[in-house]
Design a protein around this motif. Structure first.
Motif, PDB file in Angstrom:
ATOM      1  N   ASP A  59       0.858  -1.176   0.000  1.00 16.26           N
ATOM      2  CA  ASP A  59       0.000   0.000   0.000  1.00 16.26           C
ATOM      3  C   ASP A  59       0.897   1.228   0.000  1.00 16.26           C
ATOM      4  N   PRO A  60       0.605   2.196  -0.894  1.00 21.05           N
ATOM      5  CA  PRO A  60       1.495   3.372  -0.989  1.00 21.05           C
ATOM      6  C   PRO A  60       1.511   4.216   0.275  1.00 21.05           C
ATOM      7  N   ASP A  61       0.360   4.369   0.946  1.00 19.15           N
ATOM      8  CA  ASP A  61       0.353   5.172   2.176  1.00 19.15           C
ATOM      9  C   ASP A  61       1.217   4.527   3.244  1.00 19.15           C
ATOM     10  N   LEU A  62       1.174   3.197   3.325  1.00 20.09           N
ATOM     11  CA  LEU A  62       1.998   2.503   4.308  1.00 20.09           C
ATOM     12  C   LEU A  62       3.472   2.584   3.934  1.00 20.09           C
ATOM     13  N   GLU A  63       3.784   2.540   2.631  1.00 17.42           N
ATOM     14  CA  GLU A  63       5.183   2.618   2.210  1.00 17.42           C
ATOM     15  C   GLU A  63       5.785   3.978   2.520  1.00 17.42           C
ATOM     16  N   ASP A  64       4.907   4.991   2.655  1.00 16.99           N
ATOM     17  CA  ASP A  64       5.421   6.310   3.045  1.00 16.99           C
ATOM     18  C   ASP A  64       5.935   6.314   4.485  1.00 16.99           C
ATOM     19  N   LEU A  65       5.527   5.288   5.265  1.00 18.31           N
ATOM     20  CA  LEU A  65       5.929   5.235   6.674  1.00 18.31           C
ATOM     21  C   LEU A  65       7.167   4.389   6.885  1.00 18.31           C
ATOM     22  N   THR A  66       7.677   3.730   5.844  1.00 21.39           N
ATOM     23  CA  THR A  66       8.839   2.863   5.985  1.00 21.39           C
ATOM     24  C   THR A  66       9.744   3.052   4.789  1.00 21.39           C
ATOM     25  N   THR A  67      10.952   2.575   4.863  1.00 22.30           N
ATOM     26  CA  THR A  67      11.905   2.682   3.741  1.00 22.30           C
ATOM     27  C   THR A  67      11.894   1.428   2.901  1.00 22.30           C
ATOM     28  N   SER A  68      11.017   0.461   3.241  1.00 21.71           N
ATOM     29  CA  SER A  68      11.010  -0.813   2.525  1.00 21.71           C
ATOM     30  C   SER A  68       9.744  -0.973   1.701  1.00 21.71           C
ATOM     31  N   THR A  69       9.786  -1.888   0.767  1.00 20.13           N
ATOM     32  CA  THR A  69       8.600  -2.250  -0.005  1.00 20.13           C
ATOM     33  C   THR A  69       7.649  -3.032   0.882  1.00 20.13           C
ATOM     34  N   THR A  70       6.356  -2.803   0.706  1.00 18.22           N
ATOM     35  CA  THR A  70       5.362  -3.474   1.552  1.00 18.22           C
ATOM     36  C   THR A  70       4.689  -4.601   0.787  1.00 18.22           C
ATOM     37  N   TYR A  71       4.215  -5.609   1.605  1.00 19.71           N
ATOM     38  CA  TYR A  71       3.557  -6.782   1.041  1.00 19.71           C
ATOM     39  C   TYR A  71       2.355  -7.140   1.923  1.00 19.71           C
ATOM     40  N   ASP A  72       1.467  -7.919   1.322  1.00 26.68           N
ATOM     41  CA  ASP A  72       0.328  -8.494   2.069  1.00 26.68           C
ATOM     42  C   ASP A  72      -0.423  -7.432   2.881  1.00 26.68           C
TER      43      ASP A  72
ATOM     44  N   ASN B  89      10.902  -3.657   8.539  1.00 29.10           N
ATOM     45  CA  ASN B  89      10.257  -2.736   9.477  1.00 29.10           C
ATOM     46  C   ASN B  89       8.754  -2.709   9.199  1.00 29.10           C
ATOM     47  N   ASP B  90       8.087  -3.831   9.566  1.00 29.00           N
ATOM     48  CA  ASP B  90       6.644  -3.907   9.333  1.00 29.00           C
ATOM     49  C   ASP B  90       5.947  -2.719   9.995  1.00 29.00           C
ATOM     50  N   VAL B  91       4.932  -2.162   9.289  1.00 26.02           N
ATOM     51  CA  VAL B  91       4.278  -0.951   9.781  1.00 26.02           C
ATOM     52  C   VAL B  91       2.766  -1.089   9.644  1.00 26.02           C
ATOM     53  N   PHE B  92       2.119  -0.193  10.287  1.00 21.27           N
ATOM     54  CA  PHE B  92       0.687  -0.041  10.062  1.00 21.27           C
ATOM     55  C   PHE B  92       0.368   1.437  10.158  1.00 21.27           C
ATOM     56  N   GLY B  93      -0.809   1.804   9.623  1.00 20.67           N
ATOM     57  CA  GLY B  93      -1.206   3.198   9.665  1.00 20.67           C
ATOM     58  C   GLY B  93      -2.669   3.354   9.992  1.00 20.67           C
ATOM     59  N   LEU B  94      -2.982   4.420  10.689  1.00 22.29           N
ATOM     60  CA  LEU B  94      -4.364   4.801  11.004  1.00 22.29           C
ATOM     61  C   LEU B  94      -4.545   6.193  10.400  1.00 22.29           C
ATOM     62  N   PHE B  95      -4.987   6.225   9.159  1.00 23.19           N
ATOM     63  CA  PHE B  95      -4.996   7.468   8.387  1.00 23.19           C
ATOM     64  C   PHE B  95      -6.362   8.147   8.450  1.00 23.19           C
ATOM     65  N   ILE B  96      -6.353   9.468   8.493  1.00 20.69           N
ATOM     66  CA  ILE B  96      -7.585  10.256   8.487  1.00 20.69           C
ATOM     67  C   ILE B  96      -7.446  11.392   7.486  1.00 20.69           C
ATOM     68  N   SER B  97      -8.546  11.698   6.808  1.00 21.49           N
ATOM     69  CA  SER B  97      -8.597  12.846   5.897  1.00 21.49           C
ATOM     70  C   SER B  97      -9.991  13.431   5.964  1.00 21.49           C
ATOM     71  N   GLY B  98     -10.107  14.726   5.675  1.00 18.22           N
ATOM     72  CA  GLY B  98     -11.410  15.376   5.713  1.00 18.22           C
ATOM     73  C   GLY B  98     -11.280  16.839   6.053  1.00 18.22           C
ATOM     74  N   PRO B  99     -12.419  17.488   6.402  1.00 13.06           N
ATOM     75  CA  PRO B  99     -12.445  18.935   6.650  1.00 13.06           C
ATOM     76  C   PRO B  99     -11.422  19.361   7.705  1.00 13.06           C
ATOM     77  N   GLY B 100     -10.646  20.357   7.371  1.00 16.79           N
ATOM     78  CA  GLY B 100      -9.677  20.908   8.305  1.00 16.79           C
ATOM     79  C   GLY B 100      -8.378  20.154   8.366  1.00 16.79           C
ATOM     80  N   ILE B 101      -8.248  19.039   7.655  1.00 19.26           N
ATOM     81  CA  ILE B 101      -7.019  18.242   7.664  1.00 19.26           C
ATOM     82  C   ILE B 101      -6.375  18.335   6.292  1.00 19.26           C
TER      83      ILE B 101
END
Length: 625
Positions: free
Chosen positions: A105-118, A153-165
């Motif tokens: 996932d591209p958003d998750l890859e922004d949080l790590t320097t490695s390619t993401t899978y699964d 460096n396995d990662v996860f993200g809790l992303f939010i978008s919307g008014p004011g962000i």
């Protein structure tokens, strides 16, 4: 580069299947829920969700329940870069995981320097009540701790978008930092206060960790989940605009390769946007109920933010108490103007002298965006719980009784008669007769009274009427008034322990009766028995009216105070042959001038004894010549 881990995985999986029949998982997962059902379990206060989608490999998401496990949550959802079922304990191996063949996932890859899978991604829209949105989560992984500070460096993200962000914002941050939560950022070497070791340990080595061997209880007790390490329960927060809709994206992915898995637990009901908060402050601190006429207070409506625009909160007033009838009127809406965060409404519970029991006021606040807000239930009591006892009791004369009261701060007892003190929650009374006390209880401004009656048992002991008997005779005593009896003196009684003994005194005697009542009280009474000497009247049983001057006349002889009334003589055929009321006159054996024949005659003597009681004597006499 990570091929050596395949050997570890094969051992762990084989061991897991061997233990499956013996171990009962304490964290249980259910991967049958739909994405909508799964997301709905997260919803808490002040949030409405919609547009739920999920992009994940089969079995990568599930609902979990922690019956007794160390993950720190009772229930929620789990999103995993592998099978969700692999989180079930115990931690039987340090290489659990498999490649699911999925992309990243591209958003998750922004949080790590490695390619993401699964990657496993859950997305939905959330409409909020207040200026904040939050939820609780735990990140865990099998990458711990061998691959700390590595490219995996396995990662996860809790992303939010919307008014004011601006753009998309990641909420999964190390507390009080802007650093994303990942294997390399939360571990035994960095931000260790947020890390939970699950049995593998960490020996620092070349900037990373060397794992220890897994041992019991981690490998045998299913209290421990499968992953080698995880975070403490963390809270993701975002500043939002009330009544607006935001897009949330929750995702996890492997980094570097798809072998060892990672995942995130999100707590059920924790996705919340606290809006208007309703509380109540009572006049009497620490007493959480209204009392008619004396314990009122203030209703507080507060926002979790300072209003920047006009905000209307609608109030729904229900319950068994009538608004404006049983208590002062509460408006059906209030307005927060810019700069406001608190509105206070005084409430007075009216004293109506009616025994209504506990009444309720239910207040529910809703913002104008129609998302449910907070609610509160207030109770109105007729009076404060003042109590006094014993309410109605009975005692024996001379006994004391403790009178007690509770619930007040100050107690005043009246009347003062026979009390050891007139104040305090405990007094002692020794009354001489039945009496009713009143206790007045002061509880702040509240006043209550109770009445307590002490009955003093009265004597019903009765030894019966006085009696007069002749010497040598007896009389039955007649006692009553108890359940047990004792007579004294006992010497001249047939049984001193029954209510009606036979009394045979030789001389005048006063008998004392002690009765014991069912209550155990003892009372006494007395009775006098007078003893008289029996009347002394002598009538000869034979006489000889032959003119020889000896026993020629039959006369009645009296030796004490006896008043004769009549003396009659009858022959054997029942014919009266003599009668007189004057004992100085005797019978000469004749009727008129005719001598009566020799034989047996019957007499009847009637007289009065010394007490004026009439008595009768009869018998036979023999006439001889």
């Amino acid at each position: 580069m990570k091929r050596h881990r395949l050997y570890t995985i094969s051992i762990a999986i084989a061991g897991l299947f061997m233990l499956a029949a013996e171990a009962k998982a304490q964290i249980v997962v259910d991967d049958t829920l739909t994405p909508e059902e799964l997301a709905a379990t997260l919803v808490g206060t002040g949030v409405v969700i919609s547009g739920v989608t999920i992009d994940c490999h089969d079995g990568g998401y599930a609902y979990f329940e922690c019956v007794d496990c160390n993950v720190g949550m009772e229930s929620g959802i789990v999103i995993v870069s592998g099978p969700a079922t692999e989180v079930e304990g115990p931690n039987s191996g340090s290489g659990t995981g498999m490649s699911m063949g999925g992309g990243g996932d591209p958003d998750l890859e922004d949080l790590t320097t490695s390619t993401t899978y699964d990657a496993c991604i859950l997305e939905f829209d959330a409409t909020v009540t207040s200026d904040s949105l939050q939820f609780d989560y735990v990140f865990g992984s099998e990458e711990y701790t061998t691959y700390v500070n590595s490219s995996f460096n396995d990662v996860f993200g809790l992303f939010i978008s919307g008014p004011g962000i601006v753009g998309t914002q990641n909420l999964a941050l190390v507390p009080f930092t802007t650093t994303s939560v990942a294997i390399n950022n939360v571990n035994p070497l960095e931000n260790e206060e947020y890390y939970v070791d699950n049995g593998v340990g960490c020996t620092p080595s070349f900037g990373g960790c060397t794992e220890d061997w897994l041992t019991a209880p981690y490998t045998t007790d299913d209290y421990y989940i499968e992953w080698d390490g995880f975070t403490t329960v963390l809270t993701a927060r975002a500043a939002v605009t009330p009544c607006e809709t935001y897009h949330l994206k929750l995702g996890v992915a492997d980094a570097g390769d798809g072998i060892l898995d990672s995942g995130v637990f999100i707590k059920a009901g924790s996705l919340s946007s606290p809006g208007v908060n309703i509380s109540y402050e009572y006049d009497i601190d620490g007493y959480p109920e209204m009392i008619e006429g004396c314990n009122n207070g203030e209703l507080n409506l507060s926002l979790s933010f300072v209003a920047t625009d006009t905000i209307v909160v609608n109030l729904e007033i229900t319950g068994t108490a009538g608004n404006g009838i049983d208590y002062s009127n509460i408006p059906t809406s209030v307005v927060f103007y810019p700069g406001d965060s608190l509105i206070t409404i005084p409430i007075e519970a009216y004293e109506d002298a009616l025994a209504e029991g506990v009444e309720t006021i239910i207040i529910t606040g809703e913002l104008t965006c129609a998302i449910a807000g907070d609610s509160i239930i207030l109770q109105i009591n007729d009076s404060y719980p003042f109590d006094a006892w014993p309410e109605d009791t009975i005692i024996c004369p001379g006994e004391s009784v403790d009178l007690q009261a509770s619930g007040a701060q100050v107690y005043i007892w009246t009347p003062i008669n026979h009390l050891d003190t007139t104040s305090g929650p405990l007094v002692t009374s020794t009354p001489e007769e039945t009496i009713t006390y009143t206790v007045l209880g002061h509880f702040y401004a509240c006043l209550e009274t109770r009445e307590l009656t002490i009955h003093v048992e009265e004597s019903e002991a009765d030894a019966g009427p006085d009696a007069v008997i002749y010497q040598g005779t007896s009389t039955e005593l007649d006692g009553s008034g108890g359940v047990a009896y004792s007579w004294t003196p006992a010497e001249s009684l047939s049984d001193p322990n029954i209510p009606n003994p036979e009394a045979s005194p030789e001389e005048g005697t006063t008998y004392y009766l002690t009765v014991t009542t069912a209550l155990g009280c003892e009372f006494t009474d007395s009775v006098n028995v007078a003893v008289l000497i029996e009347p002394q009247v002598y009538i000869p049983n034979a006489f000889t009216p032959n003119g020889d001057g000896t026993h020629d006349i039959l006369r009645v002889l009296i030796f004490n105070e006896v008043t004769p009334l009549s003396f009659q003589i009858y022959n054997r055929w029942g014919k009266k042959v003599f009668e007189t009321g004057d004992i100085s006159i005797g019978w000469d054996g004749k009727v008129g001038d005719k001598e009566q024949e020799i034989g047996t005659y019957m007499y009847i003597f009637v007289g009065l004894d010394e007490r004026g009681n009439e008595f009768t004597m009869n018998g036979t006499i023999t006439l001889l010549r």
